[in-house]
Design an enzyme around this catalytic site. Structure first.
Site, mmCIF file in Angstrom:
data_model
loop_
_atom_site.group_PDB
_atom_site.id
_atom_site.type_symbol
_atom_site.label_atom_id
_atom_site.label_comp_id
_atom_site.label_asym_id
_atom_site.label_seq_id
_atom_site.Cartn_x
_atom_site.Cartn_y
_atom_site.Cartn_z
ATOM 1 N N SER A 148 8.067 3.665 -3.813
ATOM 2 C CA SER A 148 7.051 4.115 -2.860
ATOM 3 C C SER A 148 7.698 4.888 -1.721
ATOM 4 O O SER A 148 8.839 4.601 -1.331
ATOM 5 C CB SER A 148 6.349 2.871 -2.314
ATOM 6 O OG SER A 148 5.563 3.213 -1.215
ATOM 7 N N TYR A 163 6.208 -6.354 1.364
ATOM 8 C CA TYR A 163 5.943 -5.534 0.169
ATOM 9 C C TYR A 163 6.904 -4.339 0.133
ATOM 10 O O TYR A 163 7.567 -4.087 -0.871
ATOM 11 C CB TYR A 163 4.484 -5.046 0.164
ATOM 12 C CG TYR A 163 4.266 -3.894 -0.790
ATOM 13 C CD1 TYR A 163 4.238 -4.103 -2.169
ATOM 14 C CD2 TYR A 163 4.151 -2.578 -0.324
ATOM 15 C CE1 TYR A 163 4.077 -3.045 -3.049
ATOM 16 C CE2 TYR A 163 3.991 -1.512 -1.194
ATOM 17 C CZ TYR A 163 3.955 -1.750 -2.554
ATOM 18 O OH TYR A 163 3.812 -0.691 -3.423
ATOM 19 N N LYS A 174 10.337 -3.070 -2.504
ATOM 20 C CA LYS A 174 10.649 -1.784 -3.148
ATOM 21 C C LYS A 174 12.097 -1.382 -2.845
ATOM 22 O O LYS A 174 12.827 -0.908 -3.726
ATOM 23 C CB LYS A 174 9.680 -0.694 -2.686
ATOM 24 C CG LYS A 174 8.250 -0.922 -3.142
ATOM 25 C CD LYS A 174 8.121 -0.903 -4.663
ATOM 26 C CE LYS A 174 6.751 -1.288 -5.153
ATOM 27 N NZ LYS A 174 6.668 -1.553 -6.582
HETATM 28 P P1 NAD Z 1 -2.262 -2.592 -9.659
HETATM 29 O O1 NAD Z 1 -2.349 -3.870 -8.913
HETATM 30 O O2 NAD Z 1 -3.530 -1.905 -10.037
HETATM 31 O O3 NAD Z 1 -1.387 -2.782 -10.985
HETATM 32 C C1 NAD Z 1 -0.311 -3.695 -11.051
HETATM 33 C C2 NAD Z 1 -0.521 -4.549 -12.285
HETATM 34 O O4 NAD Z 1 0.584 -5.461 -12.389
HETATM 35 C C3 NAD Z 1 -1.795 -5.379 -12.239
HETATM 36 O O5 NAD Z 1 -2.558 -5.120 -13.414
HETATM 37 C C4 NAD Z 1 -1.322 -6.834 -12.184
HETATM 38 O O6 NAD Z 1 -2.185 -7.693 -12.872
HETATM 39 C C5 NAD Z 1 0.055 -6.725 -12.824
HETATM 40 N N1 NAD Z 1 1.039 -7.745 -12.392
HETATM 41 C C6 NAD Z 1 1.372 -8.098 -11.140
HETATM 42 N N2 NAD Z 1 2.312 -9.060 -11.159
HETATM 43 C C7 NAD Z 1 2.575 -9.321 -12.479
HETATM 44 C C8 NAD Z 1 3.433 -10.228 -13.160
HETATM 45 N N3 NAD Z 1 4.202 -11.103 -12.495
HETATM 46 N N4 NAD Z 1 3.453 -10.216 -14.525
HETATM 47 C C9 NAD Z 1 2.662 -9.360 -15.210
HETATM 48 N N5 NAD Z 1 1.819 -8.499 -14.615
HETATM 49 C C10 NAD Z 1 1.777 -8.471 -13.261
HETATM 50 O O7 NAD Z 1 -1.335 -1.608 -8.776
HETATM 51 P P2 NAD Z 1 -1.073 -0.037 -8.921
HETATM 52 O O8 NAD Z 1 -1.704 0.631 -7.759
HETATM 53 O O9 NAD Z 1 -1.362 0.409 -10.296
HETATM 54 O O10 NAD Z 1 0.490 -0.018 -8.651
HETATM 55 C C11 NAD Z 1 1.422 0.010 -9.722
HETATM 56 C C12 NAD Z 1 2.818 0.032 -9.138
HETATM 57 O O11 NAD Z 1 2.958 1.156 -8.270
HETATM 58 C C13 NAD Z 1 3.157 -1.194 -8.286
HETATM 59 O O12 NAD Z 1 4.513 -1.517 -8.500
HETATM 60 C C14 NAD Z 1 2.953 -0.690 -6.872
HETATM 61 O O13 NAD Z 1 3.729 -1.413 -5.953
HETATM 62 C C15 NAD Z 1 3.437 0.750 -7.010
HETATM 63 N N6 NAD Z 1 2.902 1.644 -5.975
HETATM 64 C C16 NAD Z 1 1.547 1.740 -5.817
HETATM 65 C C17 NAD Z 1 1.039 2.581 -4.827
HETATM 66 C C18 NAD Z 1 -0.449 2.689 -4.593
HETATM 67 O O14 NAD Z 1 -0.853 3.166 -3.521
HETATM 68 N N7 NAD Z 1 -1.292 2.286 -5.533
HETATM 69 C C19 NAD Z 1 1.910 3.324 -4.019
HETATM 70 C C20 NAD Z 1 3.284 3.219 -4.233
HETATM 71 C C21 NAD Z 1 3.778 2.368 -5.229
HETATM 72 N N1 UFG Z 2 -7.064 4.411 6.934
HETATM 73 C C1 UFG Z 2 -8.157 4.370 7.784
HETATM 74 N N2 UFG Z 2 -9.137 3.473 7.512
HETATM 75 C C2 UFG Z 2 -9.105 2.633 6.449
HETATM 76 C C3 UFG Z 2 -7.992 2.693 5.572
HETATM 77 C C4 UFG Z 2 -6.990 3.594 5.863
HETATM 78 O O1 UFG Z 2 -8.215 5.111 8.756
HETATM 79 O O2 UFG Z 2 -10.038 1.828 6.276
HETATM 80 C C5 UFG Z 2 -5.988 5.387 7.205
HETATM 81 C C6 UFG Z 2 -4.650 4.712 7.437
HETATM 82 O O3 UFG Z 2 -4.526 4.328 8.794
HETATM 83 C C7 UFG Z 2 -3.681 5.821 6.991
HETATM 84 C C8 UFG Z 2 -4.444 6.546 5.881
HETATM 85 O O4 UFG Z 2 -5.820 6.198 6.063
HETATM 86 O O5 UFG Z 2 -3.491 6.717 8.056
HETATM 87 C C9 UFG Z 2 -4.003 6.108 4.485
HETATM 88 O O6 UFG Z 2 -4.053 4.692 4.416
HETATM 89 P P1 UFG Z 2 -3.902 3.886 3.038
HETATM 90 O O7 UFG Z 2 -4.062 2.441 3.366
HETATM 91 O O8 UFG Z 2 -4.804 4.464 2.021
HETATM 92 O O9 UFG Z 2 -2.429 4.236 2.585
HETATM 93 P P2 UFG Z 2 -1.036 3.940 3.311
HETATM 94 O O10 UFG Z 2 -0.397 5.263 3.563
HETATM 95 O O11 UFG Z 2 -1.190 3.039 4.445
HETATM 96 O O12 UFG Z 2 -0.247 3.125 2.180
HETATM 97 C C10 UFG Z 2 -0.345 3.408 0.789
HETATM 98 C C11 UFG Z 2 -0.221 2.103 -0.004
HETATM 99 C C12 UFG Z 2 1.155 1.527 0.135
HETATM 100 C C13 UFG Z 2 2.171 2.533 -0.248
HETATM 101 C C14 UFG Z 2 1.975 3.789 0.558
HETATM 102 C C15 UFG Z 2 2.918 4.853 0.106
HETATM 103 O O13 UFG Z 2 -1.169 1.173 0.462
HETATM 104 O O14 UFG Z 2 1.287 0.453 -0.741
HETATM 105 O O15 UFG Z 2 0.650 4.281 0.402
HETATM 106 O O16 UFG Z 2 2.857 5.019 -1.264
HETATM 107 F F1 UFG Z 2 3.401 2.046 -0.016
#
Ligand code: NAD
Ligand code: UFG
Length: 340
Positions: A125, A150, A154
Site C-alpha cells: 500500500s 494495519y 504492510k
Molecule cells: P478484502 O477484505 O475485500 O479482501 C481480503 C480477503 O482476505 C477477504 O476475502 C478475507 O476474507 C480474506 N482473509 C483475511 N484474512 C484471511 C486469512 N487469515 N485467511 C484466509 N483469508 C483471509 O480486501 P481488499 O480491498 O480486496 O484488499 C486486498 C489486499 O490489498 C489486502 O492485503 C489489503 O491490505 C491490500 N490493500 C487494499 C487497499 C484498499 O484500499 N482496498 C489498499 C492497499 C492495499
Molecule cells: N474521506 C472523507 N469522508 C469519508 C471517507 C473518506 O472525507 O467518509 C476522505 C479521507 O479523509 C481521504 C479521502 O477521502 O482524504 C480518501 O479516504 P479513504 O478512506 O477512501 O482512503 P485512504 O486514503 O484514507 O486509505 C485507503 C485505504 C488504506 C490504504 C490507502 C492507500 O483505506 O487501507 O488507501 O492504499 F492503505
C-alpha cells in the site's frame, strides 16, 4: 498454468481472479470468508464462464495451509491478497491485525519454501510512504513511520518478504496500491463493505442510494486547491490487470532483481470535492455532504510516480475517474436490487 490467489473472494482478489481466468490461467482461491462471501465464486464463474477452485481455509492455520499447498503443488505463482484491512479497527485491535496479517504471510511463505514454489506477488500500500516529502512519490522515497498497526503490517510484511527472498530462491514483487475504487463493468463483483464504510467511495454511493444520510468530508483546510485532501484513485480492474502482468513477468523470468517493488496508481491526484463532482456527473444524483474536521491519521495529499511501473511492467492505468465512479455507482445499484 495454475495460480494461487489468497483473499480471492475479496474486493481486489475477485477482480484479479477474473483477469487471470480471462488470460487462460487456472486459479485456486484460498479465503476464510472473514470479509467476503462464497457467492463471489459464482459471480466470477458467471463473468468468465469458468469456475475457480475454492478452498475455504484460514491461513493462520499452518497445518491446513500446508495441506492445501501440497494438494496444489503444481501452482506456478502465488498472489497474496488475504489480510485484514480496516485502518481504524487495527488501531483498536492491533494484535488481531499483527497476528492475522503476519502469521498468514509467514505460513504461506513457509509452505512455498517447503513445496518449492517460487513466484510471489504481495498486496502492499502507498500507506508505507506516509506523507511524502516530494510528490509524485516514487518507489525510492523513504518509508515513514506507519500511521496505524494495519499500515505497519504492510511495512513489516515487505521486510519479511525481502529477507525471505535474500535467503532463498524465491522471487517476489510487491505492488504498492494507491486508492483502489470502482467495480467490474458487469456489476457482478465489487467492494462489499461490512457495516458503515470507512472509505470515501462506498460512503458516497451508499449516501446517494439512501443508506446513509450524508457524507462527512474530513477537512476543508488542507493546502490543496479546494482545501480537501488529494489521493490517487485507481480503477480496481486496472489494478487487477497489473497483477496478471506481474505474475507473467516472473514466470517469463523478466524480473530485474529478485524482489521488485512497483507503485500502482494513475499518477493523477484528485481532491474529495473532485471525486464528488465526478460522481454527481456520471450518476445524475446530487450528493448530500457536510464538512467536518480532519480525520486522525489522514495525510494531506499523495499521488504516485508511475513511470517505473509503466516502463518496467509495460502497464498503465487506462480507466479514468468518471469510469471509476460510474462502475462504483452501477455496483451500488446492483447491490440494492439484489437485496430488495
Ligand atoms: P478484502 O477484505 O475485500 O479482501 C481480503 C480477503 O482476505 C477477504 O476475502 C478475507 O476474507 C480474506 N482473509 C483475511 N484474512 C484471511 C486469512 N487469515 N485467511 C484466509 N483469508 C483471509 O480486501 P481488499 O480491498 O480486496 O484488499 C486486498 C489486499 O490489498 C489486502 O492485503 C489489503 O491490505 C491490500 N490493500 C487494499 C487497499 C484498499 O484500499 N482496498 C489498499 C492497499 C492495499
Ligand atoms: N474521506 C472523507 N469522508 C469519508 C471517507 C473518506 O472525507 O467518509 C476522505 C479521507 O479523509 C481521504 C479521502 O477521502 O482524504 C480518501 O479516504 P479513504 O478512506 O477512501 O482512503 P485512504 O486514503 O484514507 O486509505 C485507503 C485505504 C488504506 C490504504 C490507502 C492507500 O483505506 O487501507 O488507501 O492504499 F492503505
Amino acid at each position: 498454468m495454475k495460480i494461487l490467489v489468497t483473499g480471492g473472494t475479496g474486493y481486489i482478489g475477485s477482480h484479479t481472479v477474473v483477469e487471470l481466468q480471462n488470460e487462460g490461467y487456472e486459479v485456486v482461491i484460498i479465503d476464510n470468508l472473514s470479509n467476503s462471501d462464497r457467492t463471489v465464486v459464482d459471480s466470477i464463474a458467471e463473468i468468465t464462464n469458468h469456475v475457480p477452485v475454492f478452498e475455504e481455509l484460514d491461513l493462520v492455520d499452518r497445518a491446513a495451509t500446508f495441506a492445501c499447498i501440497e494438494k496444489h503443488k503444481d501452482i506456478v505463482g502465488v498472489i497474496h491478497f488475504a489480510a485484514l484491512k480496516a485502518v481504524g479497527e487495527s488501531v483498536e485491535k492491533p494484535l488481531l491485525y499483527y497476528y492475522n496479517n503476519l502469521t498468514s504471510l509467514i505460513n504461506l511463505l513457509l509452505a512455498m519454501q517447503k513445496f518449492d514454489l517460487q513466484n510471489f506477488v504481495f498486496s502492499s500500500s502507498c500507506t508505507v510512504y506516509g506523507q511524502p516529502d516530494q510528490l509524485p512519490v516514487g518507489e525510492q522515497a523513504p518509508l515513514k513511520k506507519a500511521e496505524s498497526p494495519y499500515g505497519n503490517t504492510k511495512k513489516i510484511s515487505e521486510d519479511i518478504i525481502r529477507d525471505s527472498v535474500d535467503a532463498g530462491s524465491m522471487n517476489a514483487i510487491s505492488l504498492r496500491y494507491f486508492n483502489p475504487i470502482g467495480a467490474h463493468d458487469t456489476a457482478l463483483i465489487g467492494e462489499l463493505p461490512l457495516g458503515v464504510p470507512n472509505n470515501l467511495v462506498p460512503y458516497i454511493t451508499q449516501t446517494a442510494i439512501g443508506k446513509r444520510d450524508h457524507l462527512k468530508i474530513f477537512g476543508k483546510d488542507y493546502s490543496t486547491h479546494d482545501g480537501t485532501a488529494i489521493r490517487d484513485y485507481i480503477h480496481v480492474v486496472d489494478l487487477a490487470r497489473a497483477h496478471v502482468v506481474a505474475v507473467k513477468r516472473m514466470l517469463q523470468g523478466n524480473s530485474k532483481i529478485p524482489f521488485e517493488i512497483f507503485n500502482l496508481g494513475t499518477g493523477n491526484g484528485f481532491t474529495v470535492l473532485e471525486v464528488i463532482k465526478a460522481f454527481e456527473k456520471v450518476s445524475g444524483e446530487k450528493l448530500n455532504y457536510q464538512f467536518t474536521g480532519r480525520r486522525k491519521g489522514d495525510i494531506e495529499k499523495v499521488w504516485a510516480d508511475t513511470s517505473f511501473a509503466n516502463q518496467e511492467l509495460g502497464w498503465k492505468a487506462a480507466l479514468g475517474l468518471e469510469e471509476m465512479m460510474l462502475s462504483a455507482w452501477n455496483w451500488e445499484l446492483a447491490l440494492s436490487n439484489r437485496f430488495t
